[in-house]
Design an enzyme around this catalytic site. Structure first.
Site, PDB file in Angstrom:
ATOM      1  N   SER A   1       0.807  -1.226   0.000  1.00 26.81           N
ATOM      2  CA  SER A   1       0.000   0.000   0.000  1.00 26.81           C
ATOM      3  C   SER A   1       0.837   1.271   0.000  1.00 26.81           C
ATOM      4  O   SER A   1       0.378   2.314  -0.472  1.00 26.81           O
ATOM      5  CB  SER A   1      -0.943   0.010   1.214  1.00 26.81           C
ATOM      6  OG  SER A   1      -0.211  -0.132   2.416  1.00 26.81           O
TER       7      SER A   1
ATOM      8  N   GLY B   1      -1.920  -4.241   0.954  1.00 28.36           N
ATOM      9  CA  GLY B   1      -2.073  -5.421   1.789  1.00 28.36           C
ATOM     10  C   GLY B   1      -1.187  -6.588   1.405  1.00 28.36           C
ATOM     11  O   GLY B   1      -1.190  -7.624   2.081  1.00 28.36           O
TER      12      GLY B   1
ATOM     13  N   ASN C   1       3.690  -5.592   5.708  1.00 28.72           N
ATOM     14  CA  ASN C   1       2.500  -6.339   6.110  1.00 28.72           C
ATOM     15  C   ASN C   1       2.857  -7.664   6.776  1.00 28.72           C
ATOM     16  O   ASN C   1       2.081  -8.176   7.598  1.00 28.72           O
ATOM     17  CB  ASN C   1       1.588  -6.575   4.901  1.00 28.72           C
ATOM     18  CG  ASN C   1       0.901  -5.293   4.454  1.00 28.72           C
ATOM     19  OD1 ASN C   1       0.275  -4.601   5.246  1.00 28.72           O
ATOM     20  ND2 ASN C   1       1.035  -4.965   3.181  1.00 28.72           N
TER      21      ASN C   1
ATOM     22  N   ASP D   1      -5.042   6.581   9.934  1.00 29.96           N
ATOM     23  CA  ASP D   1      -4.686   5.251  10.445  1.00 29.96           C
ATOM     24  C   ASP D   1      -3.288   5.198  11.042  1.00 29.96           C
ATOM     25  O   ASP D   1      -2.884   4.176  11.598  1.00 29.96           O
ATOM     26  CB  ASP D   1      -4.826   4.200   9.344  1.00 29.96           C
ATOM     27  CG  ASP D   1      -3.928   4.473   8.136  1.00 29.96           C
ATOM     28  OD1 ASP D   1      -3.028   5.328   8.221  1.00 29.96           O
ATOM     29  OD2 ASP D   1      -4.143   3.817   7.102  1.00 29.96           O
TER      30      ASP D   1
ATOM     31  N   HIS E   1      -0.341   4.966   6.882  1.00 24.86           N
ATOM     32  CA  HIS E   1      -0.113   5.393   5.501  1.00 24.86           C
ATOM     33  C   HIS E   1       0.169   6.889   5.437  1.00 24.86           C
ATOM     34  O   HIS E   1      -0.619   7.687   5.946  1.00 24.86           O
ATOM     35  CB  HIS E   1      -1.325   5.037   4.636  1.00 24.86           C
ATOM     36  CG  HIS E   1      -1.572   3.570   4.576  1.00 24.86           C
ATOM     37  ND1 HIS E   1      -2.469   2.932   5.409  1.00 24.86           N
ATOM     38  CD2 HIS E   1      -1.015   2.601   3.790  1.00 24.86           C
ATOM     39  CE1 HIS E   1      -2.475   1.640   5.138  1.00 24.86           C
ATOM     40  NE2 HIS E   1      -1.604   1.408   4.166  1.00 24.86           N
TER      41      HIS E   1
END
Length: 231
Positions: free
Chosen positions: A57, A94, A123, A207, A210
């Site tokens: 991502s 992801g 991830n 979040d 990011h």
């Protein structure tokens, strides 16, 4: 001198004269195999640079307007500097190193990249996956890229301390280990100058994982320092 000896002498004189004539005309013709190798090398040298970015991502513009991520900015910089390279963003939000490893063979066959940027692993850490598996996947991708004729570089990542200090240190060190063992260049930390700022919270989306669009030029600069010499 007997007749066979005379014929041999005449052949040597004739062959020598032919060599002199060819040399005067521009040299002996190259062997077919050598010609093939030379032509292949020339074709490779003229082939346009093709850069495949295999990431997650952080490279797939998650939460951003299209065209504002560091990969899109890389494409713009290459064009502005007239470096003649095509950028293929094969990043998926992801994705893990296992996912990238499984996708890579088809990408190499389809795009035949001259350069491969591997930005994966974050991830794996967020899921607490075994570090040995992450290192093995990264090494396998590096080797596959090199075997396909691409110049490969790794992009390193760090994780917050909530995963445990020891896990975080070993995770970060895994990128260095793979880069050293496989002899490929490494971007130590994609988010350097972003995640380690005093006001880092202001550079991330809600979040806290990011980065915002304003962080991506910094991320590009981190990658560019390592990529530019490979071009």
């Amino acid at each position: 001198m007997n007749q066979p000896q005379m014929r041999r002498r005449e052949w040597i004189v004739h062959f020598s004269a032919c060599v002199v004539s060819l040399a005067a005309a521009g040299g002996l013709p190259r062997p077919v195999a050598a010609q093939g190798r030379t032509e292949a090398a020339a074709a490779t040298a003229k082939a346009p640079r093709r850069i495949v970015v295999l990431g997650d991502s952080l490279s797939a513009e998650y939460g951003l307007a299209r065209g504002s991520g560091w990969v899109a900015l890389l494409d713009e910089r290459l064009k502005s500097q007239k470096l003649g390279a095509e950028v293929i963003n094969a990043s998926i939000s992801g994705d893990t190193t296992s996912g990238g490893r499984s996708r890579l063979p088809a990408l190499l066959q389809q795009h035949r990249p001259t350069h491969l940027i591997i930005e994966l692993g974050g991830n794996d850490a967020l899921r607490g996956l075994p570090l040995k598996m992450t290192r093995e996947n990264l090494a396998a991708m590096v080797r596959a890229g090199k075997e396909a004729g691409a110049k490969v570089m790794l992009v390193g990542m760090q994780i917050p301390p909530n995963m445990g200090a020891s896990y975080g240190r070993d995770f970060e060190a895994g990128f260095r280990t793979v880069a050293q063992e496989e002899k490929v260049p490494l971007v130590p930390f994609l988010l350097a100058g972003v995640a380690d700022r005093a006001d880092a919270a202001a550079w991330f989306q809600a979040d806290r994982i990011h980065p915002l669009a304003k962080a991506h030029p910094v991320m590009l600069d981190n990658v560019w320092k390592v990529l530019r010499p490979l071009l």
